[in-house]
Design an enzyme around this catalytic site. Sequence first.
Site, PDB file in Angstrom:
ATOM      1  CG  ASP A   1     -47.697  18.124   2.509  1.00  0.00           C
ATOM      2  OD1 ASP A   1     -47.216  17.137   3.351  1.00  0.00           O
ATOM      3  OD2 ASP A   1     -48.798  18.801   2.704  1.00  0.00           O
TER       4      ASP A   1
ATOM      5  CB  SER B   1     -48.416  17.734   6.995  1.00  0.00           C
ATOM      6  OG  SER B   1     -48.859  16.825   5.748  1.00  0.00           O
TER       7      SER B   1
ATOM      8  CD  GLN C   1     -45.662  15.274   5.735  1.00  0.00           C
ATOM      9  OE1 GLN C   1     -46.800  14.224   5.595  1.00  0.00           O
ATOM     10  NE2 GLN C   1     -45.533  16.056   5.137  1.00  0.00           N
TER      11      GLN C   1
END
Length: 288
Positions: free
Chosen positions: A205, A229, A279
Site C-alpha cells: 500500500d 486508498s 489499486q
Amino acid sequence: MNTIDDLLKVLTLDKTDSHTFSGFSKTIGSPNVFGGQVLAQALHAAYQTVPKERVVHSLHSYFLLPGDLTIPISYRVNEMRNGGSFSTRRVTAVQNDQTIFILAASFHKREDGHEHQESINTDIKQPEELMSWNEMLEQFGDFLPNKMKAFLSIERPVDFKPVEIMNSMEQKDLPAVEDVWFKLRGNAGNLDLDVKQQILTYISDYNILTAALKPNASKAHFGNTQMASLDHSMWFFRDFDFDDWMLFSAKSPSTSGARGFATGNIFTRDGKLIASVAQEGLMRPKTR
C-alpha cells in the site's frame, strides 16, 4: 516501529473467538490507520481459519471509512467456501460498530503447473546507487515541506529507495511510473510463507499511487492533493525471501474524476515475479 519484529507485533492479532480477532494500530505519519496495516491484519485473520497447506493466491478489498488509530480494530472472518482445492474467506473490519473495511481472499492448495512471468526492468538504477527516505531526510530535510518532512521522520520497519525522486519545486510532469526498491529492517530469515505474504501486503500500500500523481506533477503534489486508498487487490504467485532488496514497479493507466488507478509488480532482486497489485485511490485537488 523500526524493525520487522515491531511490524510482526502489529500484524499478529489477538483471538477473541474462533472467527473473530482484534488488532491495534501504529501510525505511518497519517492521522488515520494505514491501509496496508488493515490489509495485512485482515489477511492474518483469514489465515487463522484455513487449512495449513493452503496459501493465499488473491485478495480483493475496499476501504470504506477512515480507521481511528486510538481504537482497536475487530476482524470477523466468514467462511464462504471450502472446496477440494480452494478456500474463500470474507473479512469485515469494524470500529465503533461501523464497518471500515472489507476483504475477500482465496486460498489454494499447493500444486505444480506451467510457468511464465513478466521480466524485471534491468535498465534501472540499483539500490546501492540510490538514496533511502532516511537519507533524503538527512540531506534535504531543511528544504522539504513540513508535511513531507514529518512523513519521512516516522520510524518504519522498511527502507524505501525510489529510483526517481519527485521534486515538487520543479513543477514538471513526469511519466506515470514509480519504481521503488525496498528492504525490511532486522532479521527476516526463517519466516513462513503466510507471514511473508502478510508483510508484503502491508508494504504494497506504499508508493503505488505516486505513479498516478506523476503525470500531473507540474501542478499536483502530496501537499495540495487529498489522497486515500479506495480499493486494493493482490495476486500472489511464488514463494520468496526478504533477504535482499526487492522492487515494486508501478504504472498508472489513468487518472480522472478525482481518482487515480495504478497497477504494480513486485520482484525479487534476481527477477522473480512474486506478486501483482492493483489499486484505485482518491486524488482530490485541495481548494485551499
